[in-house]
Design a protein around this motif. Structure first.
Motif, mmCIF file in Angstrom:
data_model
loop_
_atom_site.group_PDB
_atom_site.id
_atom_site.type_symbol
_atom_site.label_atom_id
_atom_site.label_comp_id
_atom_site.label_asym_id
_atom_site.label_seq_id
_atom_site.Cartn_x
_atom_site.Cartn_y
_atom_site.Cartn_z
ATOM 1 N N ASP A 1 76.234 78.190 84.879
ATOM 2 C CA ASP A 1 76.792 77.558 85.202
ATOM 3 C C ASP A 1 77.098 77.063 83.329
ATOM 4 O OD1 ASP A 1 74.306 75.885 84.994
ATOM 5 O OD2 ASP A 1 75.691 73.778 85.702
ATOM 6 N N GLU A 2 76.256 77.095 82.217
ATOM 7 C CA GLU A 2 76.201 77.141 81.079
ATOM 8 C C GLU A 2 77.019 77.563 79.614
ATOM 9 O OE1 GLU A 2 72.590 76.632 77.425
ATOM 10 O OE2 GLU A 2 72.142 76.731 79.955
ATOM 11 N N PHE A 3 77.704 77.176 78.761
ATOM 12 C CA PHE A 3 78.710 77.688 78.338
ATOM 13 C C PHE A 3 77.102 78.243 76.831
ATOM 14 C CE2 PHE A 3 81.199 75.255 80.554
ATOM 15 C CZ PHE A 3 82.442 75.877 80.637
ATOM 16 N N GLN A 4 77.805 79.349 76.407
ATOM 17 C CA GLN A 4 76.762 80.280 75.444
ATOM 18 C C GLN A 4 77.120 80.813 74.752
ATOM 19 O OE1 GLN A 4 74.274 83.160 76.715
ATOM 20 N NE2 GLN A 4 74.666 82.694 78.504
ATOM 21 N N ALA B 1 65.741 76.519 67.424
ATOM 22 C CA ALA B 1 64.952 74.955 66.335
ATOM 23 C C ALA B 1 64.283 74.484 67.282
ATOM 24 C CB ALA B 1 66.824 74.713 66.337
ATOM 25 N N GLU B 2 63.564 73.551 65.977
ATOM 26 C CA GLU B 2 62.484 72.694 66.956
ATOM 27 C C GLU B 2 63.049 71.189 66.740
ATOM 28 O OE1 GLU B 2 58.478 73.082 65.128
ATOM 29 O OE2 GLU B 2 58.652 75.303 65.931
ATOM 30 N N ASP B 3 62.702 70.810 67.871
ATOM 31 C CA ASP B 3 62.953 69.010 67.899
ATOM 32 C C ASP B 3 64.746 68.534 67.535
ATOM 33 O OD1 ASP B 3 60.334 68.431 67.812
ATOM 34 O OD2 ASP B 3 60.749 68.259 64.827
ATOM 35 N N VAL B 4 65.451 69.768 68.799
ATOM 36 C CA VAL B 4 66.802 69.187 69.074
ATOM 37 C C VAL B 4 66.417 69.556 70.837
ATOM 38 C CG1 VAL B 4 67.499 69.950 67.139
ATOM 39 C CG2 VAL B 4 66.682 72.146 69.539
ATOM 40 N N PRO B 5 67.807 68.540 71.237
ATOM 41 C CA PRO B 5 67.747 69.267 72.835
ATOM 42 C C PRO B 5 67.508 70.159 73.237
ATOM 43 C CG PRO B 5 69.480 67.387 71.053
ATOM 44 C CD PRO B 5 68.490 67.897 70.275
ATOM 45 N N LYS B 6 67.366 70.116 74.615
ATOM 46 C CA LYS B 6 67.165 71.502 74.794
ATOM 47 C C LYS B 6 68.275 72.254 74.952
ATOM 48 C CE LYS B 6 67.121 69.272 79.356
ATOM 49 N NZ LYS B 6 66.163 69.178 80.393
ATOM 50 N N PHE B 7 69.304 71.859 74.808
ATOM 51 C CA PHE B 7 70.241 72.619 75.357
ATOM 52 C C PHE B 7 71.362 72.853 74.401
ATOM 53 C CE2 PHE B 7 71.171 67.796 75.337
ATOM 54 C CZ PHE B 7 72.230 67.502 73.899
ATOM 55 N N CYS C 1 75.993 82.054 65.485
ATOM 56 C CA CYS C 1 75.765 80.754 65.544
ATOM 57 C C CYS C 1 76.913 79.761 66.334
ATOM 58 C CB CYS C 1 76.095 80.037 63.923
ATOM 59 S SG CYS C 1 74.036 80.598 62.730
ATOM 60 N N HIS C 2 76.434 78.722 66.940
ATOM 61 C CA HIS C 2 77.050 77.774 67.532
ATOM 62 C C HIS C 2 76.613 76.983 67.385
ATOM 63 C CE1 HIS C 2 79.944 75.967 70.712
ATOM 64 N NE2 HIS C 2 80.281 75.491 69.480
ATOM 65 N N TRP C 3 76.946 75.277 66.327
ATOM 66 C CA TRP C 3 75.701 74.398 65.844
ATOM 67 C C TRP C 3 76.088 73.150 67.016
ATOM 68 C CZ3 TRP C 3 74.507 74.258 60.114
ATOM 69 C CH2 TRP C 3 74.203 75.360 59.531
ATOM 70 N N PRO C 4 75.484 72.552 66.702
ATOM 71 C CA PRO C 4 76.048 70.923 67.733
ATOM 72 C C PRO C 4 77.009 70.350 67.301
ATOM 73 C CG PRO C 4 73.802 71.180 66.978
ATOM 74 C CD PRO C 4 73.977 72.276 66.642
ATOM 75 N N ALA C 5 77.898 70.019 67.460
ATOM 76 C CA ALA C 5 79.239 69.519 67.507
ATOM 77 C C ALA C 5 78.645 67.762 67.956
ATOM 78 C CB ALA C 5 79.657 69.863 68.819
ATOM 79 N N PHE C 6 79.533 67.201 67.580
ATOM 80 C CA PHE C 6 80.084 66.028 67.867
ATOM 81 C C PHE C 6 79.767 65.045 66.212
ATOM 82 C CE2 PHE C 6 78.938 66.505 72.029
ATOM 83 C CZ PHE C 6 80.572 66.425 72.481
ATOM 84 N N GLU C 7 81.212 64.463 65.493
ATOM 85 C CA GLU C 7 80.078 64.026 64.401
ATOM 86 C C GLU C 7 80.142 62.071 63.972
ATOM 87 O OE1 GLU C 7 84.585 63.004 62.936
ATOM 88 O OE2 GLU C 7 84.705 65.025 62.534
ATOM 89 N N GLU C 8 78.324 62.630 64.581
ATOM 90 C CA GLU C 8 77.573 60.990 64.802
ATOM 91 C C GLU C 8 76.694 61.707 63.902
ATOM 92 O OE1 GLU C 8 76.627 61.269 68.961
ATOM 93 O OE2 GLU C 8 78.668 60.892 69.272
#
Length: 327
Positions: A92-95, A114-120, A141-148
């Motif tokens: 069920d994971e989007f990839q 990458a290391e030291d990033v969330p498992k998802f 590449c599809h890098w992590p989202a959100f402006e945080e």
């Protein structure tokens, strides 16, 4: 093996493309019926046909899709392609999924984690073209989202992973006589002017910067300078006119909730592809694609909806496509 004279590629965030699963039908981002899934599949197929007819590009990178949805697309339209999956944690994971045309010399390589990033956090998928006249490496590449702040930190760590791979690839086997070049493309979830590109990847808006001779400090920091082609896709492309003119786009992604354009889908290349010698990037063919059928239905890209058996929209991202000229 077919010896290509050019290699064409396309990247597209197809946005929430999941297969139909009755157990997931009530969940956000998932189709509520088999008919809804089939309509989204049909519209993706129709878009590719509108852009390329029957002659699809040799490399097709898509993201935000499940493995089963990718398999369905391959059966429907891409049966002559090999598939690179990112080994998701579950069905069920989007990839990210990369389709490589068979029998043209493309091959898969291990993904970058990458290391030291969330498992998802999604790995970057790698494809290569190795011939007696060139060695090309593609990172999707599809890098992590959100402006945080934490998202930016994780994107920085993914960028460092990519920087190390670029350096390792470009500096390995220095005795080879064929040119080696690197291309990274995808949805980076940041604008071309984000400091991560300059500070982590040494990717600038300046072609000359990417073509300059190596500096003696490059080895110390593992640096290969890149050109970020995404700078050319910023802003309005048509001048304002008193009479109605062509509908313009000001990015690759339209955030409907804020009505803000973003240029998140980009291509980064090594400077050797910008010298005029083959292999070379044909920048005239590096395009944001909004000129085909479904993509032309509205003035801004729109997510897929399915109401009373009728589908509208397809994705809030436009595809980007390009061509490499080979010997």
């Amino acid at each position: 093996m077919l010896m290509l004279r050019e290699l064409r590629f396309i990247w597209w965030n197809v946005c929430d493309f999941a297969h139909f699963d009755p157990a997931m039908a009530e969940r956000d981002r998932w189709p509520s019926s088999h008919a809804m899934f089939q309509e989204k599949l049909r519209r993706i197929d129709q878009t590719l046909t509108g852009l390329y007819g029957d002659n699809l590009p040799e490399l097709i990178g898509l993201c935000e899709m499940t493995r089963e949805a990718a398999k369905a697309l391959r059966i429907r339209r891409l049966h002559e392609y090999e598939v690179i999956f990112s080994k998701p944690r579950g069905p069920d994971e989007f990839q990210i999924v990369v389709f490589m045309k068979s029998n043209v010399g493309l091959r898969r390589k291990p993904p970058l984690f990458a290391e030291d990033v969330p498992k998802f956090t999604r790995p970057m998928l790698i494809a290569e073209l190795l011939r007696n006249d060139c060695h090309l490496r593609f990172a999707f590449c599809h890098w992590p989202a959100f402006e945080e702040p934490v998202s930016d930190e994780h994107r920085g760590r993914v960028a460092s992973t990519l920087r190390r791979d670029v350096y390792k690839f470009m500096k390995s086997d220095q005795g080879t006589i064929y040119p080696k070049e690197y291309l990274a493309l995808g949805d980076f979830n940041i604008e071309p002017f984000n400091p991560i590109f300059e500070m982590k990847l040494y990717a600038s808006r300046d072609r000359d910067r990417a073509r300059q001779k190596p500096h003696y400090t490059d080895e110390d920091v593992g640096r290969v300078r890149l050109y970020n082609c995404g700078w050319r896709h910023l802003g309005e492309e048509h001048p304002h006119r008193m009479e109605p003119g062509p509908v313009g786009r000001t990015g690759t992604y339209f955030q409907a909730s804020t009505r803000i354009w973003r240029t998140f889908d980009q291509l980064l290349v090594t400077g050797g592809l910008l010298t005029g010698k083959r292999p070379a990037l044909d920048e005239t063919q590096l395009l944001v694609r909004s000129n085909s059928g479904i993509l032309e239905e509205v003035s801004t890209p729109r997510k897929f909806e399915f109401v009373n058996g009728v589908g509208t929209g397809i994705s809030d991202h436009f595809p980007i496509s390009g061509t490499l000229l080979l010997s």
